[in-house]
Design a protein around this motif. Structure first.
Motif, PDB file in Angstrom:
ATOM      1  N   THR A 212       0.828  -1.206   0.000  1.00 47.73           N
ATOM      2  CA  THR A 212       0.000   0.000   0.000  1.00 47.73           C
ATOM      3  C   THR A 212       0.860   1.253   0.000  1.00 47.73           C
ATOM      4  OG1 THR A 212      -1.747  -1.164   1.204  1.00 47.73           O
ATOM      5  CG2 THR A 212      -1.812   1.238   1.228  1.00 47.73           C
ATOM      6  N   ALA A 213       1.900   1.258   0.848  1.00 48.51           N
ATOM      7  CA  ALA A 213       2.801   2.411   0.902  1.00 48.51           C
ATOM      8  C   ALA A 213       3.543   2.588  -0.421  1.00 48.51           C
ATOM      9  CB  ALA A 213       3.794   2.247   2.056  1.00 48.51           C
ATOM     10  N   GLY A 214       3.908   1.462  -1.052  1.00 52.69           N
ATOM     11  CA  GLY A 214       4.580   1.529  -2.342  1.00 52.69           C
ATOM     12  C   GLY A 214       3.676   2.108  -3.418  1.00 52.69           C
ATOM     13  N   ALA A 215       2.421   1.688  -3.430  1.00 51.79           N
ATOM     14  CA  ALA A 215       1.466   2.219  -4.407  1.00 51.79           C
ATOM     15  C   ALA A 215       1.265   3.719  -4.205  1.00 51.79           C
ATOM     16  CB  ALA A 215       0.137   1.482  -4.280  1.00 51.79           C
ATOM     17  N   ASP A 216       1.218   4.152  -2.947  1.00 54.45           N
ATOM     18  CA  ASP A 216       1.080   5.585  -2.659  1.00 54.45           C
ATOM     19  C   ASP A 216       2.298   6.359  -3.154  1.00 54.45           C
ATOM     20  OD1 ASP A 216      -1.334   5.059  -1.463  1.00 54.45           O
ATOM     21  OD2 ASP A 216      -0.539   5.062   0.588  1.00 54.45           O
ATOM     22  N   SER A 217       3.495   5.774  -2.956  1.00 47.57           N
ATOM     23  CA  SER A 217       4.727   6.423  -3.414  1.00 47.57           C
ATOM     24  C   SER A 217       4.740   6.556  -4.927  1.00 47.57           C
ATOM     25  CB  SER A 217       5.945   5.610  -2.946  1.00 47.57           C
ATOM     26  OG  SER A 217       7.144   6.139  -3.459  1.00 47.57           O
ATOM     27  N   VAL A 218       4.313   5.515  -5.607  1.00 49.19           N
ATOM     28  CA  VAL A 218       4.265   5.548  -7.074  1.00 49.19           C
ATOM     29  C   VAL A 218       3.288   6.614  -7.550  1.00 49.19           C
ATOM     30  CG1 VAL A 218       3.518   4.258  -9.103  1.00 49.19           C
ATOM     31  CG2 VAL A 218       5.008   3.166  -7.418  1.00 49.19           C
ATOM     32  N   ALA A 219       2.139   6.712  -6.878  1.00 47.55           N
ATOM     33  CA  ALA A 219       1.112   7.673  -7.287  1.00 47.55           C
ATOM     34  C   ALA A 219       1.572   9.118  -7.156  1.00 47.55           C
ATOM     35  CB  ALA A 219      -0.149   7.452  -6.454  1.00 47.55           C
ATOM     36  N   GLU A 220       2.546   9.362  -6.282  1.00 42.92           N
ATOM     37  CA  GLU A 220       3.029  10.725  -6.064  1.00 42.92           C
ATOM     38  C   GLU A 220       3.836  11.252  -7.246  1.00 42.92           C
ATOM     39  OE1 GLU A 220       5.282  10.584  -2.514  1.00 42.92           O
ATOM     40  OE2 GLU A 220       3.560  10.208  -1.200  1.00 42.92           O
ATOM     41  N   SER A 221       4.484  10.379  -7.992  1.00 40.68           N
ATOM     42  CA  SER A 221       5.333  10.833  -9.094  1.00 40.68           C
ATOM     43  C   SER A 221       5.369   9.764 -10.181  1.00 40.68           C
ATOM     44  CB  SER A 221       6.750  11.136  -8.592  1.00 40.68           C
ATOM     45  OG  SER A 221       7.552  11.659  -9.609  1.00 40.68           O
ATOM     46  N   TRP A 222       4.337   9.741 -11.003  1.00 41.28           N
ATOM     47  CA  TRP A 222       4.192   8.702 -12.009  1.00 41.28           C
ATOM     48  C   TRP A 222       5.271   8.765 -13.084  1.00 41.28           C
ATOM     49  CZ3 TRP A 222       1.557   4.354 -12.865  1.00 41.28           C
ATOM     50  CH2 TRP A 222       0.445   4.080 -12.053  1.00 41.28           C
ATOM     51  N   TRP A 223       5.499   9.939 -13.643  1.00 40.75           N
ATOM     52  CA  TRP A 223       6.266  10.036 -14.878  1.00 40.75           C
ATOM     53  C   TRP A 223       7.766   9.924 -14.674  1.00 40.75           C
ATOM     54  CZ3 TRP A 223       3.866   9.057 -19.101  1.00 40.75           C
ATOM     55  CH2 TRP A 223       2.502   9.337 -19.196  1.00 40.75           C
ATOM     56  N   PHE A 247      10.672  -2.211  -1.439  1.00 39.56           N
ATOM     57  CA  PHE A 247       9.381  -2.570  -2.013  1.00 39.56           C
ATOM     58  C   PHE A 247       9.278  -4.092  -2.116  1.00 39.56           C
ATOM     59  CE2 PHE A 247       7.578   1.264  -4.453  1.00 39.56           C
ATOM     60  CZ  PHE A 247       8.095   2.150  -3.523  1.00 39.56           C
ATOM     61  N   HIS A 248       8.057  -4.592  -2.048  1.00 36.66           N
ATOM     62  CA  HIS A 248       7.826  -6.019  -2.283  1.00 36.66           C
ATOM     63  C   HIS A 248       7.179  -6.233  -3.649  1.00 36.66           C
ATOM     64  CE1 HIS A 248       9.045  -8.758   0.875  1.00 36.66           C
ATOM     65  NE2 HIS A 248       8.882  -7.778   1.725  1.00 36.66           N
ATOM     66  N   ASN A 249       7.562  -5.388  -4.597  1.00 38.05           N
ATOM     67  CA  ASN A 249       7.080  -5.529  -5.976  1.00 38.05           C
ATOM     68  C   ASN A 249       8.069  -4.799  -6.876  1.00 38.05           C
ATOM     69  OD1 ASN A 249       5.628  -4.570  -8.471  1.00 38.05           O
ATOM     70  ND2 ASN A 249       4.015  -5.839  -7.616  1.00 38.05           N
ATOM     71  N   ALA A 253       8.640  -0.748  -7.654  1.00 34.10           N
ATOM     72  CA  ALA A 253       9.958  -0.202  -7.307  1.00 34.10           C
ATOM     73  C   ALA A 253      10.567   0.534  -8.498  1.00 34.10           C
ATOM     74  CB  ALA A 253      10.881  -1.319  -6.842  1.00 34.10           C
ATOM     75  N   LEU A 254      10.433  -0.051  -9.680  1.00 37.12           N
ATOM     76  CA  LEU A 254      11.019   0.551 -10.878  1.00 37.12           C
ATOM     77  C   LEU A 254      10.331   1.871 -11.222  1.00 37.12           C
ATOM     78  CD1 LEU A 254      13.241  -0.076 -12.910  1.00 37.12           C
ATOM     79  CD2 LEU A 254      11.522  -1.198 -14.341  1.00 37.12           C
ATOM     80  N   VAL A 255       9.010   1.904 -11.121  1.00 36.28           N
ATOM     81  CA  VAL A 255       8.285   3.145 -11.399  1.00 36.28           C
ATOM     82  C   VAL A 255       8.610   4.193 -10.341  1.00 36.28           C
ATOM     83  CG1 VAL A 255       6.005   4.198 -11.645  1.00 36.28           C
ATOM     84  CG2 VAL A 255       6.423   1.932 -12.593  1.00 36.28           C
ATOM     85  N   SER A 256       8.730   3.771  -9.078  1.00 37.70           N
ATOM     86  CA  SER A 256       9.042   4.711  -8.008  1.00 37.70           C
ATOM     87  C   SER A 256      10.420   5.340  -8.205  1.00 37.70           C
ATOM     88  CB  SER A 256       8.990   4.000  -6.652  1.00 37.70           C
ATOM     89  OG  SER A 256       9.297   4.902  -5.596  1.00 37.70           O
ATOM     90  N   GLU A 257      11.377   4.564  -8.696  1.00 35.93           N
ATOM     91  CA  GLU A 257      12.734   5.071  -8.901  1.00 35.93           C
ATOM     92  C   GLU A 257      12.877   5.866 -10.196  1.00 35.93           C
ATOM     93  OE1 GLU A 257      16.453   2.836  -7.449  1.00 35.93           O
ATOM     94  OE2 GLU A 257      15.099   1.266  -8.176  1.00 35.93           O
ATOM     95  N   THR A 258      12.420   5.296 -11.302  1.00 37.20           N
ATOM     96  CA  THR A 258      12.709   5.870 -12.612  1.00 37.20           C
ATOM     97  C   THR A 258      11.477   6.391 -13.336  1.00 37.20           C
ATOM     98  OG1 THR A 258      12.447   3.755 -13.787  1.00 37.20           O
ATOM     99  CG2 THR A 258      14.603   4.225 -12.827  1.00 37.20           C
ATOM    100  N   GLY A 259      10.324   6.317 -12.683  1.00 42.27           N
ATOM    101  CA  GLY A 259       9.104   6.787 -13.307  1.00 42.27           C
ATOM    102  C   GLY A 259       8.582   5.841 -14.368  1.00 42.27           C
ATOM    103  N   LEU A 260       7.438   6.194 -14.907  1.00 47.07           N
ATOM    104  CA  LEU A 260       6.837   5.377 -15.954  1.00 47.07           C
ATOM    105  C   LEU A 260       7.708   5.365 -17.205  1.00 47.07           C
ATOM    106  CD1 LEU A 260       4.279   3.701 -16.249  1.00 47.07           C
ATOM    107  CD2 LEU A 260       3.174   5.663 -17.316  1.00 47.07           C
TER     108      LEU A 260
END
Length: 343
Positions: A212-223, A247-249, A253-260
């Protein structure tokens, strides 16, 4: 990482001037490297970001080396077998901090399972005899089962299924991985914590919080993500310190680090290799490893851009794909000759 750096350097010496990378792959790797450099500029994350950049650069180098038809695959396979044997023997002597679960030399049962499910197929493939291959497959399955990694057990089943069915249904074997990943993602908690896993409720609750926390992090900065080395979540302070977890996914993790943008380039590289492998009778082991790794990546954060995946993705891009030994080439020749569509 030290071993992978030596592997790249030794392979380049072995390949020499005949080093080749498929044109499309080379373009993707250069775009990927450029985007990782942009990430460092956009989000300066200090030492963590620089270390992560070096790791990702090494990942790209390993992938490039093993896309070459001249890469020393047989020596790699022997090394994987020796390493797997050493880690298997270590399970007898190394005291695991996970009761009832083997960790080998990795310190973590999930890490051991991830390496085995990705690399075992390409190591086993260098043996021509069916009995030898079957014995090694049984050994790999037993080792993963002893880790009691649920994702690992599903993933080794995917690897074995893809390996066994590839000569019969070729490209459709990828559907096995897709189905397995979907089941893992939507499986109810009471099923995941049943049987020998009935004490995993606390672990599953923690994973759900991380997810859940990972999904929230991803949602903060998609691109553009948050920068290299930031694929971690903090679940707050309790007891003696902060609870920060990877992350457990791997996809999150990849989107959170480098964006979409970065994640799309990486996944296009994986998809391109998979597509080539589905049409290549020599690619059975590499394709099995990639499919198993993609399943593991749904539940672990450090699989997709880890070094074992770079090896098998690169091999999928190679026109040789397998180890190039006489045994593998003989199998491939027989398979092609027996195919009505090829005739």
């Amino acid at each position: 990482e030290v071993g992978a750096a030596l592997l790249v350097a030794g392979s380049l010496v072995w390949i020499g001037m005949s080093f080749q990378v498929p044109g499309v792959l080379l373009a993707l790797l250069l775009i990927m490297l450029s985007w990782f450099m942009v990430e460092l500029v956009l989000y300066p994350t200090g030492d963590a970001g620089q270390r992560r950049f070096l790791h990702l650069t090494l990942w790209l180098a390993v992938l490039a080396v093993f896309s070459s038809p001249k890469a020393p695959r047989r020596m790699l396979g022997l090394g994987v077998l020796l390493g797997g044997a050493a880690s298997s023997l270590a399970t007898i002597f190394v005291v695991s901090v996970y009761p009832g679960r083997v960790v080998g030399l990795f310190g973590d049962p999930n890490a051991l399972a991830a390496v085995v499910v990705v690399l075992a197929p390409i190591a086993i493939e260098q043996f021509h005899g069916r009995r030898a291959r079957l014995a090694l497959w049984l050994g790999a399955v037993a080792l993963v089962v002893l880790t009691l990694s649920r994702t690992g057990i599903v993933s080794i089943a995917v690897a074995a299924s893809v390996y066994a069915l590839f000569p019969l249904i070729r490209g459709w074997v990828v559907a096995i991985a897709a189905a397995a990943g979907t089941v893992l993602w939507i499986a109810p908690a009471d099923i995941r914590a049943s049987g020998p896993f009935d004490l995993r409720d606390g672990s599953d609750d923690l994973r759900e919080r991380i997810r859940t926390a990972g999904a929230d992090s991803v949602a903060e900065s998609w691109w553009t993500g948050h920068g290299l080395g930031t694929a971690k979540v903090n679940l707050g302070r309790w007891g003696w310190g902060d609870y920060t977890f990877f992350f457990h996914n791997s996809y999150y993790a990849l989107v959170s680090e480098t964006g979409l943008i970065g994640a799309t380039i990486v996944l296009l590289t994986v998809a391109g290799g998979t597509w080539r492998a589905m049409k290549n009778p020599l690619a059975r082991g590499a394709l099995a490893g990639v499919c198993a790794g993609l399943v593991m990546a749904t539940q672990l954060g450090e699989v997709l851009v880890d070094l074992p995946m770079a090896i098998v993705i690169g091999m999928c891009w190679s026109p040789i794909a397998g180890f190039g030994s006489e045994a593998v080439l003989a199998d491939a020749t027989a398979s092609v000759a027996a195919s009505p569509s090829v005739r």
